[in-house]
Design a protein around this motif. Structure first.
Motif, short mmCIF file in Angstrom:
data_model
loop_
_atom_site.label_atom_id
_atom_site.label_comp_id
_atom_site.label_asym_id
_atom_site.label_seq_id
_atom_site.Cartn_x
_atom_site.Cartn_y
_atom_site.Cartn_z
N THR A 38 -7.98 6.69 -12.01
CA THR A 38 -7.84 5.50 -11.16
C THR A 38 -6.93 5.81 -9.98
OG1 THR A 38 -8.02 4.16 -13.18
CG2 THR A 38 -7.35 3.03 -11.17
N ASN A 39 -5.81 6.48 -10.26
CA ASN A 39 -4.90 6.87 -9.19
C ASN A 39 -5.61 7.73 -8.15
OD1 ASN A 39 -2.99 5.65 -10.81
ND2 ASN A 39 -1.81 7.50 -11.21
N GLY A 94 3.20 -2.65 -11.73
CA GLY A 94 3.91 -1.49 -11.22
C GLY A 94 3.18 -0.19 -11.47
N ALA A 95 1.89 -0.29 -11.78
CA ALA A 95 1.05 0.89 -12.05
C ALA A 95 -0.40 0.45 -11.93
CB ALA A 95 1.33 1.44 -13.44
N LEU A 96 -1.30 1.43 -11.91
CA LEU A 96 -2.73 1.13 -11.92
C LEU A 96 -3.28 1.26 -13.33
CD1 LEU A 96 -3.91 2.90 -8.63
CD2 LEU A 96 -3.08 0.56 -8.97
N LEU A 97 -4.45 0.67 -13.56
CA LEU A 97 -5.04 0.63 -14.89
C LEU A 97 -6.22 1.59 -15.01
CD1 LEU A 97 -5.11 -3.25 -15.31
CD2 LEU A 97 -3.71 -1.69 -16.67
N LEU A 141 0.84 -1.20 0.00
CA LEU A 141 0.00 0.00 0.00
C LEU A 141 0.87 1.25 0.00
CD1 LEU A 141 -2.76 1.36 0.17
CD2 LEU A 141 -2.65 1.12 2.66
N LYS A 142 1.90 1.26 0.81
CA LYS A 142 2.80 2.41 0.87
C LYS A 142 3.49 2.63 -0.47
CE LYS A 142 6.65 4.35 3.54
NZ LYS A 142 7.59 4.12 4.67
N GLU A 143 3.92 1.54 -1.11
CA GLU A 143 4.57 1.65 -2.42
C GLU A 143 3.61 2.21 -3.46
OE1 GLU A 143 6.08 -2.16 -3.43
OE2 GLU A 143 7.68 -2.16 -1.91
N CYS A 144 2.36 1.74 -3.43
CA CYS A 144 1.37 2.20 -4.41
C CYS A 144 1.06 3.68 -4.21
CB CYS A 144 0.10 1.36 -4.28
SG CYS A 144 -1.11 1.68 -5.58
N LEU A 145 0.88 4.10 -2.96
CA LEU A 145 0.61 5.52 -2.69
C LEU A 145 1.80 6.38 -3.08
CD1 LEU A 145 -1.25 5.24 0.74
CD2 LEU A 145 -2.25 5.87 -1.48
N SER A 146 3.00 5.86 -2.89
CA SER A 146 4.20 6.60 -3.30
C SER A 146 4.26 6.73 -4.81
CB SER A 146 5.45 5.88 -2.78
OG SER A 146 6.62 6.55 -3.18
N PHE A 147 3.90 5.64 -5.53
CA PHE A 147 3.83 5.68 -6.99
C PHE A 147 2.85 6.75 -7.45
CE2 PHE A 147 1.07 4.44 -10.52
CZ PHE A 147 1.97 4.49 -11.58
N ILE A 148 1.67 6.77 -6.83
CA ILE A 148 0.64 7.75 -7.20
C ILE A 148 1.14 9.16 -6.95
CG2 ILE A 148 -1.64 8.63 -6.57
CD1 ILE A 148 -2.48 5.69 -6.10
#
Length: 452
Positions: free
Chosen positions: A412-413, A384-387, A8-15
């Motif tokens: 989506t982000n 490594g990304a959202l769709l 979750l932390k990685e995804c929020l950081s990506f966003i």
């Protein structure tokens, strides 16, 4: 929240990092022959260098992407983005689908008044470069522009082709009179079976809910600016539209909101998430919202909400005695489209979630948001990304339809981020308290500061 904290932390950081990739300065699009130049920085759904849509400011996409800016260090982008839309309207007489020269003949699902208020509240919070003391003057000027757009584009049948005078309600389909595909593009649902391939012949429940939201926003602005007479006038307009929506689009027997075929004077029977938009717009009564909630099983999967109900897709057709030349055409018309089951699209899912929260259905909203976050975290682990959208049968990347499923898509982000914030807020303040408070105050009830 019961998610893998590391992922979750990685995804929020990506966003968080991705916003830089989809934030454009006016100079970034210089020399592009397809794009209408804009005066202020803005956000685009896709990153620089990823597709031919790079550097494009889309109308309704931007409202949903604002969900990822609200309350963050990037709120400063919102007032300038609103001014870009107003610039387009003042210059070309319409807020086009996007700042593409080819799109000047049509608009898109209208959200200008909502984005004006998003920006107004950001100014009040001190999240922009505009002084808080200037907030009311800023609001007054921008809301006047939104009124002009409301009247000229959506209410004045002489300029455009949206207003259906007989019903005093609006449809999609601008100057391209009679063309279903252009009307569907304007709706944002490009393309869908929802309108039976006759979008231009329907009064859409979502569009008229958005215009009701405009009217309530204008009433709210009048109240904030101290104009009691105008506030009452806009409240009356909103109530009149509410009554017409109830007359033509609410089905008492089925307990749901549907589009209305004004050509054949027949209410649609097609179930879509658009039927929950009246809850988002706060125009449904509590009893209507409660009955609409009962239809969630038509849409809910282990990965979130499908954009339309599977049962509303065209029935199987017997082609045995149909010549191939006709069969191929019939198959093309009847096959599922991008904005059909089994696809999950975050914009309408988000509006459904907000509608459920506004009427106190906290458990449903929490359950669906949890499913959506879990599904998107699995996608993030894989790509490594959202769709842009998900396939509800697999929870993964859907088939390619009109265009491919983009990675790292703006709305989506933003919706993923907003879900996380909503769940944190509900967990912190106890969902049972929210439910009781919603019922005590009398739905619809907005969780102040978090429901945008």
């Amino acid at each position: 929240m019961s998610f893998d904290s590391k992922i979750l932390k990685e995804c929020l950081s990506f966003i968080d990092d991705y916003w830089e990739k989809i934030t454009y300065n006016p100079s970034d699009t210089e020399g592009d022959p397809h794009i209408i130049p804009l005066p202020h920085p803005f956000i685009s759904p896709v990153a620089k260098g990823t597709s031919h849509w790079k550097g494009t400011l889309f109308y309704w996409d931007t409202f949903f992407m604002f969900r990822g800016l609200v309350g963050t260090k990037r709120e400063w982008l919102m007032p300038g983005t609103v001014d870009n839309f107003i610039y387009l309207f003042k210059t070309y007489g319409v807020v086009p689908n996007a700042n593409f020269w080819a799109f000047l003949m049509s608009s898109q699902a209208p959200f200008l008044s909502s984005m004006v208020f998003d920006s107004y509240y950001a100014i009040q919070r001190g999240g922009t470069n505009i002084q808080e003391k200037a907030a009311n003057n800023w609001l007054k000027e921008r809301i006047e522009a939104a009124k002009e757009e409301y009247f000229q584009v959506w209410e004045d049948s002489k300029h455009y082709n949206h207003k259906v005078e007989q019903f005093n309600l609006s449809k999609y389909g601008d100057r391209d009179v009679g063309y279903n595909l252009n009307a569907e593009r304007e709706s944002g649902w490009d393309f869908t079976t929802r309108f039976y391939n006759r979008c231009h012949e329907f009064l859409p429940i979502d569009l008229n809910s958005y215009l009701h939201k405009y009217e309530k926003d204008f009433a709210k602005a009048a109240h904030l600016l101290g104009n009691e007479k105008e506030e009452k006038e806009w409240d009356k307009k909103a109530q009149d539209r509410h009554d017409r929506i109830k007359k033509y689009m609410w089905n008492e027997e089925k307990g749901f909101f549907f589009d209305y075929d004004f050509v054949h004077e027949l209410q649609s029977e097609f179930y879509s998430l658009a039927g929950f938009v009246p809850l988002w717009a706060k125009l449904a009564t509590y009893e209507e919202a409660k009955r609409a909630r009962e239809k969630l099983p038509l849409f809910e999967t282990e990965y979130g909400l499908t954009i339309t109900a599977k049962e509303s897709l065209p029935p199987q057709f017997d082609y045995d005695n149909i010549p191939d030349a006709f069969r191929y055409s019939i198959e093309e018309v009847l096959k599922p489209k991008q904005w059909d089951y089994p696809h999950i699209w975050s914009p309408l899912e988000y509006q459904t979630i907000i509608g459920l929260l506004r009427y106190g259905f906290i458990d449903d909203a929490v359950r669906i948001m949890t499913k959506s976050i879990s599904a998107n975290l699995k996608v993030f682990q894989k790509y490594g990304a959202l769709l842009e959208k998900l396939d509800a049968t697999t929870g993964g990347k859907p088939k390619t339809f009109w265009y491919p499923a983009y990675l790292g898509f703006g709305w989506t982000n933003a919706v993923f981020y907003r879900y996380v914030k909503l769940l944190e807020h509900i967990e912190k303040h106890n969902k049972d308290i929210y439910t009781k408070e919603a019922l005590k105050l009398g739905p619809p009830y907005s969780l102040t500061g978090i429901l945008h």
